[in-house]
Every structure is written in structure tokens, then in C-alpha cells.
Design a protein around this motif. Sequence first.
Motif, PDB file in Angstrom:
ATOM      1  N   ARG A 172       0.783  -7.466   7.567  1.00 47.20           N
ATOM      2  CA  ARG A 172      -0.149  -6.867   6.611  1.00 47.20           C
ATOM      3  C   ARG A 172       0.563  -6.456   5.315  1.00 47.20           C
ATOM      4  NH1 ARG A 172      -2.723  -6.336  11.465  1.00 47.20           N
ATOM      5  NH2 ARG A 172      -5.005  -6.238  11.464  1.00 47.20           N
ATOM      6  N   TYR A 194      -6.913  -4.965   0.792  1.00 48.01           N
ATOM      7  CA  TYR A 194      -5.893  -4.340  -0.046  1.00 48.01           C
ATOM      8  C   TYR A 194      -5.900  -4.897  -1.468  1.00 48.01           C
ATOM      9  CZ  TYR A 194      -3.817  -3.124   4.525  1.00 48.01           C
ATOM     10  OH  TYR A 194      -3.587  -2.669   5.797  1.00 48.01           O
ATOM     11  N   ASN A 195      -6.236  -6.178  -1.613  1.00 47.49           N
ATOM     12  CA  ASN A 195      -6.022  -6.877  -2.884  1.00 47.49           C
ATOM     13  C   ASN A 195      -7.284  -7.337  -3.587  1.00 47.49           C
ATOM     14  OD1 ASN A 195      -2.931  -7.122  -2.858  1.00 47.49           O
ATOM     15  ND2 ASN A 195      -3.464  -7.945  -0.856  1.00 47.49           N
ATOM     16  N   GLN A 244       4.587  -2.484  -0.634  1.00 44.23           N
ATOM     17  CA  GLN A 244       4.232  -3.756  -0.025  1.00 44.23           C
ATOM     18  C   GLN A 244       5.211  -4.842  -0.479  1.00 44.23           C
ATOM     19  OE1 GLN A 244       1.983  -2.947   2.477  1.00 44.23           O
ATOM     20  NE2 GLN A 244       0.487  -4.508   1.852  1.00 44.23           N
ATOM     21  N   ASN A 249      -0.522 -10.972  -3.287  1.00 44.55           N
ATOM     22  CA  ASN A 249       0.224  -9.927  -3.988  1.00 44.55           C
ATOM     23  C   ASN A 249       1.598 -10.466  -4.391  1.00 44.55           C
ATOM     24  OD1 ASN A 249       1.084  -7.466  -5.021  1.00 44.55           O
ATOM     25  ND2 ASN A 249       1.481  -6.556  -3.012  1.00 44.55           N
ATOM     26  N   LEU A 259       0.432  -0.864  -2.232  1.00 40.63           N
ATOM     27  CA  LEU A 259      -0.860  -1.088  -1.595  1.00 40.63           C
ATOM     28  C   LEU A 259      -1.980  -0.402  -2.383  1.00 40.63           C
ATOM     29  CD1 LEU A 259      -1.471  -0.998   2.223  1.00 40.63           C
ATOM     30  CD2 LEU A 259      -3.208  -0.218   0.621  1.00 40.63           C
ATOM     31  N   THR A 271      -6.362   3.946   2.763  1.00 43.87           N
ATOM     32  CA  THR A 271      -5.484   3.292   3.735  1.00 43.87           C
ATOM     33  C   THR A 271      -4.402   4.293   4.126  1.00 43.87           C
ATOM     34  OG1 THR A 271      -5.833   1.153   2.661  1.00 43.87           O
ATOM     35  CG2 THR A 271      -4.014   1.318   4.227  1.00 43.87           C
ATOM     36  N   ARG A 284      -0.222   1.323  10.589  1.00 44.60           N
ATOM     37  CA  ARG A 284      -1.193   1.157   9.501  1.00 44.60           C
ATOM     38  C   ARG A 284      -2.607   1.453  10.002  1.00 44.60           C
ATOM     39  NH1 ARG A 284      -0.558  -2.098   5.053  1.00 44.60           N
ATOM     40  NH2 ARG A 284       1.586  -1.318   5.109  1.00 44.60           N
ATOM     41  N   ASP A 289      -6.276   1.081   8.514  1.00 48.30           N
ATOM     42  CA  ASP A 289      -7.152   0.617   7.435  1.00 48.30           C
ATOM     43  C   ASP A 289      -8.418   1.456   7.376  1.00 48.30           C
ATOM     44  OD1 ASP A 289      -5.427  -1.430   6.691  1.00 48.30           O
ATOM     45  OD2 ASP A 289      -6.245  -2.807   8.176  1.00 48.30           O
TER      46      ASP A 289
END
Length: 252
Positions: free
Chosen positions: A44, A88-89, A128, A134, A140, A162, A173, A175
Motif C-alpha cells: 500500500r 490515497y491518490n 510513502q 505516486n 499519503l 487514514t 494501516r 484506511d
Amino acid sequence: MHTLSKLGKLTKWLAIGLIILAIVIAISAKIKHYQRFKDNNEYRGADIVNNSQFLDNYQKIYPSPDFKNWETSKNWQGWSPAQSMWYYNATQGSDLLPYDFFLSLEQSNSQSLFRDNQHIDQFRYIPQQKTKLNPDALPLGMVKDEYQNKSYLGFTCAACHTSQIVYQDTAIRIDGGPAMANMDGFMRELEVALSMTLNSAEKQQRFVERVLALDINYDNKTAIVKDLAFYQLQISLYNYINTSDTHTDTLG
């Protein structure tokens, strides 16, 4: 009869045209879906942290292939790695700063970059690594956005939603969980860094050289300095309007 025959042929070709259009739309949707979830990084995107000032360094990431139960845990919380990476992106139009400005900006009190992971860690944003979605290894929840032929740096929902909890030497992690990020501190320090760059000839020169080398938004110094002053003022006004009378540094 001749008119009816023409009408029949027209209807036939119209139906064929609609079928072809439906196929094109379906293929396009499939391609967009693939592009959206093309980043299937099994970690991730998490980067190893060895020097956190909060003493929560970690060497392992959960979930990841490093754990024996990877096959059952890779859909951790019901989210696959690709779904997490999209979350995330996914840009949401938060155009905080020109993208090349963020990549080039130095910290206010040193020549180290503002985006350096150790500096970002001070505000509890999660480092990240480089991945497909990314490529510049942004923290992040920070993302590149394109608007009116210009590239910007902005926040996504993931920046504030997050969590990452470190247990022993493993980062877990979560989410959608609440982030521990200090956005106010980040914005105040961003203002100071922009001000120092605007008012220091040495910092400004290094900044301009980096921005021009990136060749993203600017091709001359005049435009860079003009926008540097604009965004310094904009961030300053944001901080002024959102200033709280509560001094968090005095809270026990």
C-alpha cells in the motif's frame, strides 16, 4: 414503398451505430476502471521509517506479503491494495500550491527540502514510497492535480482519514480511520518557508533554479517570483483567518 425501404435501412444503420457506440463506451469505461486501480502495490505504498521523532519507527508493514496470512489479509478491512492506492491518490481539486513549488521548496531554517520525509513526519503525515499512482513519493493524502493546464499539489480525503498505528516494529494501516496529522502546523510552517524563500536572495535563487529544472509550470524567473508572492500571501491569509485562540502547545 421506396420511402419505407429507405427508412428501414436508416433504422438499421442507426441501430448498428448505437451498438458500436455502446461497445466503445463499455471499452472506455473498462480502460478507465483499469487505470483507476492499476496501482496494486502490495505494501500500500508504505515506506519504512527508522528515524521518527515520535519514536514509533517500524520495519514491517501490515498487511503485506511479509506476513504468513497474506492471502487472507490482503483484503484487509475489505479493501484490496489497489483500492487503497486509488483512495490515497484520487485527486479532489484541492489546489494548494503549484506542484513544482512544493517539490522545490526548502524548509524555512535549512536547505533541506520541505517535503523531506523527516520534516513531513513532524506533522504526522505518513511517508510513502514511489508507486504507479505516486511517482514522486508524495506523503499519503497529497496528490498532483491538473487544472487549466497547470499542475498543483493538493490534499485528498486520505490525508485526514487514514491512520497508521505502530505496534512494536510493525506499522498497521487503517484506511478511513482518523489521521493524527497536524495540518495547522503544516500550514503555518509552509507559510514561513514561502516567506523565507521570498525574502532571502539565496533561497529564492535555489528555488527558482529547481522550479525551472522541473519544467512543469514555469519557463522564466519573473513568473515564478510573482506566483511565489501570490501563494505566500494566500497561505498567510488562510492561516490568519483560521487562527485559533487556543494555544495547543500549552495543553497537557
